[in-house]
Scaffold this motif. Structure first.
Motif: not given
Length: 334
Positions: A102-108
């Protein structure tokens, strides 16, 4: 002498990745960006954008390797324990792995903080599991994949990719290296939290409810205490924008510093004898010197010795981008 604003040029950038024009001549200021005259000689980093795109996928690939190798190793390490214990550890481990996904799914920016907290946890888990496993190969693979994932997660290049992914408009964000003292305190807090977060499930799965519950509460408390402090490390940037440059650093600055293009006299790697004000923290490694044409006001963040902050009047300051050469090259291309 203040730099005059140059009208937009119709000249196209025909320079190649080696800094030369299509005719084979060295690229001059007109072949670079509007900041080129104050950045001096800089080298482009043609492969940098490719790395930015590939590293998040390399991290995800390594994280899949952690799941495959880790599942076999943990199952092996808990084979001689009760079925309930092994099932509980397997479920908790898989939940931690999903949290990483979940943490690395969407870079931000926020997800960068989560990635750098969660992914390195796999390495101590892998070491503990490898010690208890009978298969040396499975244990080694688990440790290796977890180390690769942690190195990628903590790399400056991945940090750049994540913070740039949430940039606004024409912002070009470059992470700043953390002050040494702050980084040391953050690492100690993370180690304590990791020990509590790993130990609590082991104790609870083993039926030691009181001690396991207390340790789980300690882990929750450390997470609540540490998250905003860890997140500040991912929220410190040197930002290049069309009108100038911005230093966004709540650790060192009380207010974000904006320097317009006409105020800038020079951007360069700081020489050893520079007398510019140190706004790095201080951080280790090479610094970038920002010189201005006139005196500018910089408001420093509050400290125990100066709870109201401090106002500086300066004509030069030092910052510490994680990749100074790339930051200067990006400024020159603007």
């Amino acid at each position: 002498m203040p730099l005059r604003r140059r009208p937009p040029s119709k000249h196209r950038d025909n320079s190649g990745p080696d800094g030369t024009t299509s005719a084979g001549e060295p690229a001059g200021p007109r072949d670079r960006g509007r900041f080129a005259p104050i950045c001096g000689q800089t080298d482009r980093v043609p492969a940098a954008h490719v790395v930015d795109r590939l590293l998040p996928w390399l991290l995800r690939l390594a994280w899949i390797g952690v799941l495959v190798a880790g599942g076999a190793t943990i199952e092996d390490a808990t084979a001689d324990r009760s079925d309930g214990f092994g099932d509980a550890i397997g479920i908790i481990g898989f939940a931690g792995w999903v949290a990483g996904v979940v943490a690395m799914a969407v870079p931000a920016v926020a997800s960068l903080t989560a990635v750098r907290i969660i992914v390195p946890m796999a390495t101590p888990v892998a070491i503990v599991a490898a010690i208890g496993a009978s298969s040396v190969l499975d244990g080694v693979l688990f440790v290796l994949t977890s180390v690769v994932a942690a190195l990628v997660a903590l790399s400056a290049e991945l940090g750049r990719a994540f913070v740039q992914a949430s940039a606004y408009g024409e912002e070009d964000r470059h992470l700043l290296r953390p002050p040494v003292a702050y980084l040391a305190a953050a690492v100690v807090a993370w180690l304590l939290w990791t020990a509590a977060a790993i130990g609590a499930p082991l104790l609870l799965a083993g039926g030691r409810w009181v001690l396991g519950t207390l340790l789980a509460l300690v882990a929750l408390g450390l997470a609540a205490f540490g998250w905003p402090r860890w997140h500040r490390l991912a929220s410190r940037w040197f930002v290049i924008v069309p009108i100038g440059v911005v230093v966004h650093d709540s650790l060192v600055l009380g207010e974000t510093l904006l320097l317009r293009r006409q105020e800038l006299a020079r951007l360069r790697l700081a020489p050893a004898d520079t007398d510019a004000a140190d706004l790095t923290g201080p951080a280790a490694g090479h610094a970038v010197e920002i010189a201005t044409n006139d005196t500018v006001d910089v408001f420093l963040a509050a400290t125990p010795k100066q709870p109201r902050g401090k106002l500086l009047h300066l004509t030069g300051c030092l910052i510490a981008p994680s990749r100074p050469g790339r930051a200067l090259a990006a400024a020159a291309d603007r």
